[in-house]
Design a protein around this motif. Structure first.
Motif, PDB file in Angstrom:
ATOM      1  N   UNK A   1       0.835  -1.208   0.000  1.00 25.17           N
ATOM      2  CA  UNK A   1       0.000   0.000   0.000  1.00 25.17           C
ATOM      3  C   UNK A   1       0.866   1.253   0.000  1.00 25.17           C
ATOM      4  N   UNK A   2       1.881   1.303   0.863  1.00 23.40           N
ATOM      5  CA  UNK A   2       2.741   2.484   0.922  1.00 23.40           C
ATOM      6  C   UNK A   2       3.652   2.590  -0.299  1.00 23.40           C
ATOM      7  N   UNK A   3       4.024   1.469  -0.882  1.00 23.27           N
ATOM      8  CA  UNK A   3       4.856   1.489  -2.079  1.00 23.27           C
ATOM      9  C   UNK A   3       4.098   2.083  -3.273  1.00 23.27           C
ATOM     10  N   UNK A   4       2.825   1.765  -3.371  1.00 24.19           N
ATOM     11  CA  UNK A   4       1.997   2.256  -4.470  1.00 24.19           C
ATOM     12  C   UNK A   4       1.011   3.317  -3.997  1.00 24.19           C
ATOM     13  N   UNK A   5       1.403   4.115  -3.018  1.00 24.98           N
ATOM     14  CA  UNK A   5       0.520   5.133  -2.442  1.00 24.98           C
ATOM     15  C   UNK A   5       0.059   6.147  -3.479  1.00 24.98           C
ATOM     16  N   UNK A   6       0.951   6.512  -4.363  1.00 21.50           N
ATOM     17  CA  UNK A   6       0.592   7.498  -5.397  1.00 21.50           C
ATOM     18  C   UNK A   6      -0.461   6.930  -6.338  1.00 21.50           C
ATOM     19  N   UNK A   7      -0.294   5.679  -6.733  1.00 24.20           N
ATOM     20  CA  UNK A   7      -1.248   5.036  -7.638  1.00 24.20           C
ATOM     21  C   UNK A   7      -2.595   4.777  -6.963  1.00 24.20           C
ATOM     22  N   UNK A   8      -2.571   4.567  -5.642  1.00 23.08           N
ATOM     23  CA  UNK A   8      -3.804   4.290  -4.900  1.00 23.08           C
ATOM     24  C   UNK A   8      -4.535   5.561  -4.473  1.00 23.08           C
ATOM     25  N   UNK A   9      -3.929   6.714  -4.711  1.00 26.11           N
ATOM     26  CA  UNK A   9      -4.572   7.979  -4.372  1.00 26.11           C
ATOM     27  C   UNK A   9      -4.362   8.425  -2.940  1.00 26.11           C
ATOM     28  N   UNK A  10      -3.422   7.826  -2.225  1.00 20.69           N
ATOM     29  CA  UNK A  10      -3.163   8.230  -0.842  1.00 20.69           C
ATOM     30  C   UNK A  10      -2.437   9.559  -0.747  1.00 20.69           C
TER      31      UNK A  10
ATOM     32  N   UNK B   1       4.462  13.040  -1.464  1.00 20.60           N
ATOM     33  CA  UNK B   1       4.069  11.647  -1.269  1.00 20.60           C
ATOM     34  C   UNK B   1       5.280  10.751  -1.046  1.00 20.60           C
ATOM     35  N   UNK B   2       6.321  10.971  -1.840  1.00 18.97           N
ATOM     36  CA  UNK B   2       7.501  10.121  -1.713  1.00 18.97           C
ATOM     37  C   UNK B   2       8.237  10.388  -0.410  1.00 18.97           C
ATOM     38  N   UNK B   3       8.209  11.633   0.075  1.00 12.63           N
ATOM     39  CA  UNK B   3       8.865  11.940   1.351  1.00 12.63           C
ATOM     40  C   UNK B   3       8.158  11.279   2.523  1.00 12.63           C
ATOM     41  N   UNK B   4       6.876  11.058   2.395  1.00 10.66           N
ATOM     42  CA  UNK B   4       6.097  10.494   3.497  1.00 10.66           C
ATOM     43  C   UNK B   4       6.024   8.975   3.446  1.00 10.66           C
TER      44      UNK B   4
ATOM     45  N   UNK C   1       7.459   6.617   1.111  1.00 13.21           N
ATOM     46  CA  UNK C   1       8.598   5.787   0.717  1.00 13.21           C
ATOM     47  C   UNK C   1       9.435   5.302   1.902  1.00 13.21           C
ATOM     48  N   UNK C   2       9.757   6.149   2.894  1.00 16.63           N
ATOM     49  CA  UNK C   2      10.506   5.628   4.044  1.00 16.63           C
ATOM     50  C   UNK C   2       9.741   4.561   4.829  1.00 16.63           C
ATOM     51  N   UNK C   3       8.435   4.701   4.889  1.00 20.24           N
ATOM     52  CA  UNK C   3       7.630   3.686   5.583  1.00 20.24           C
ATOM     53  C   UNK C   3       7.688   2.366   4.815  1.00 20.24           C
ATOM     54  N   UNK C   4       7.553   2.452   3.492  1.00 17.38           N
ATOM     55  CA  UNK C   4       7.613   1.242   2.658  1.00 17.38           C
ATOM     56  C   UNK C   4       8.993   0.596   2.745  1.00 17.38           C
ATOM     57  N   UNK C   5      10.043   1.405   2.776  1.00 15.00           N
ATOM     58  CA  UNK C   5      11.390   0.841   2.880  1.00 15.00           C
ATOM     59  C   UNK C   5      11.581   0.107   4.197  1.00 15.00           C
ATOM     60  N   UNK C   6      11.038   0.651   5.292  1.00 15.26           N
ATOM     61  CA  UNK C   6      11.147  -0.031   6.582  1.00 15.26           C
ATOM     62  C   UNK C   6      10.343  -1.321   6.616  1.00 15.26           C
ATOM     63  N   UNK C   7       9.220  -1.344   5.950  1.00 12.17           N
ATOM     64  CA  UNK C   7       8.377  -2.544   5.943  1.00 12.17           C
ATOM     65  C   UNK C   7       8.826  -3.586   4.930  1.00 12.17           C
ATOM     66  N   UNK C   8       9.792  -3.248   4.089  1.00 11.23           N
ATOM     67  CA  UNK C   8      10.228  -4.185   3.046  1.00 11.23           C
ATOM     68  C   UNK C   8      10.823  -5.467   3.616  1.00 11.23           C
ATOM     69  N   UNK C   9      11.330  -5.433   4.827  1.00 11.45           N
ATOM     70  CA  UNK C   9      11.909  -6.622   5.451  1.00 11.45           C
ATOM     71  C   UNK C   9      10.825  -7.653   5.770  1.00 11.45           C
ATOM     72  N   UNK C  10       9.587  -7.209   5.886  1.00  8.75           N
ATOM     73  CA  UNK C  10       8.509  -8.137   6.221  1.00  8.75           C
ATOM     74  C   UNK C  10       8.053  -8.980   5.033  1.00  8.75           C
ATOM     75  N   UNK C  11       8.417  -8.590   3.826  1.00  7.58           N
ATOM     76  CA  UNK C  11       8.061  -9.394   2.658  1.00  7.58           C
ATOM     77  C   UNK C  11       8.775 -10.750   2.698  1.00  7.58           C
TER      78      UNK C  11
ATOM     79  N   UNK D   1      19.589   5.116   8.169  1.00  2.00           N
ATOM     80  CA  UNK D   1      20.336   5.380   6.933  1.00  2.00           C
ATOM     81  C   UNK D   1      19.868   6.700   6.317  1.00  2.00           C
ATOM     82  N   UNK D   2      20.800   7.443   5.731  1.00  4.07           N
ATOM     83  CA  UNK D   2      20.399   8.716   5.113  1.00  4.07           C
ATOM     84  C   UNK D   2      19.587   8.481   3.840  1.00  4.07           C
ATOM     85  N   UNK D   3      18.754   9.469   3.508  1.00  8.38           N
ATOM     86  CA  UNK D   3      17.948   9.355   2.293  1.00  8.38           C
ATOM     87  C   UNK D   3      18.776   9.622   1.045  1.00  8.38           C
ATOM     88  N   UNK D   4      19.732  10.533   1.161  1.00  7.91           N
ATOM     89  CA  UNK D   4      20.568  10.904   0.029  1.00  7.91           C
ATOM     90  C   UNK D   4      22.019  10.908   0.476  1.00  7.91           C
TER      91      UNK D   4
END
Length: 135
Positions: free
Chosen positions: A20-29, A37-40, A42-52, A90-93
């Motif tokens: 959901x957070x990875x495709x937030x832009x496509x889902x209209x969030x 959108x990416x600042x909000x 994307x970091x959440x999706x990156x943190x949750x990526x370990x759960x996949x 980890x830094x974003x940039x």
């Protein structure tokens, strides 16, 4: 102790939130927030990526012996939170072109290592318990 069913449900919910957070832009969030959108999201999706990979591996260990599951769970219980903390810190940039340590690379490599180490641990424990007569 965390049961197999609880871990499966938590990792399933985490994976769904990741998607959901990875495709937030496509889902209209993105319309719900004022900032980028990416600042909000994307970091959440990156943190949750370990759960996949945790979902995939919890599905594999669900029908295995309890000893195999408990050995993998002891590893995952340390690895997943540690990965999430490292991704968060980890830094974003970065301006270092040779070793770009950013959230995305930390998330990718922590998930990749989790996917490499976990099956080795599961296979080793599975054959070790069979050989020692714990059937």
């Amino acid at each position: 102790m965390c049961s197999k069913k609880t871990l499966l449900i938590v990792s399933l919910i985490g994976t769904l939130l990741f998607v959901i957070f990875l495709f937030a832009k496509d889902l209209g969030l993105c319309n719900l927030i004022n900032s980028s959108c990416t600042d909000t999201f994307d970091p959440i999706a990156e943190n949750l990526s370990v759960l996949v990979p945790a979902l995939l591996l919890s599905l594999i260990t669900y029908k295995m012996r309890d000893e195999v599951y408990q050995a993998w769970l002891r590893f995952a219980r340390v690895w997943v939170p540690l990965s999430m903390v490292l991704i968060f810190l980890a830094p974003e940039y970065t301006s270092d072109w040779m070793f770009p340590v950013v959230k995305g690379t930390v998330a990718f490599f922590s998930s990749l290592l989790f996917l490499v180490i976990s099956p080795i641990l599961i296979i080793w424990k599975h054959f070790f318990t069979r050989r020692s007569g714990q059937v």
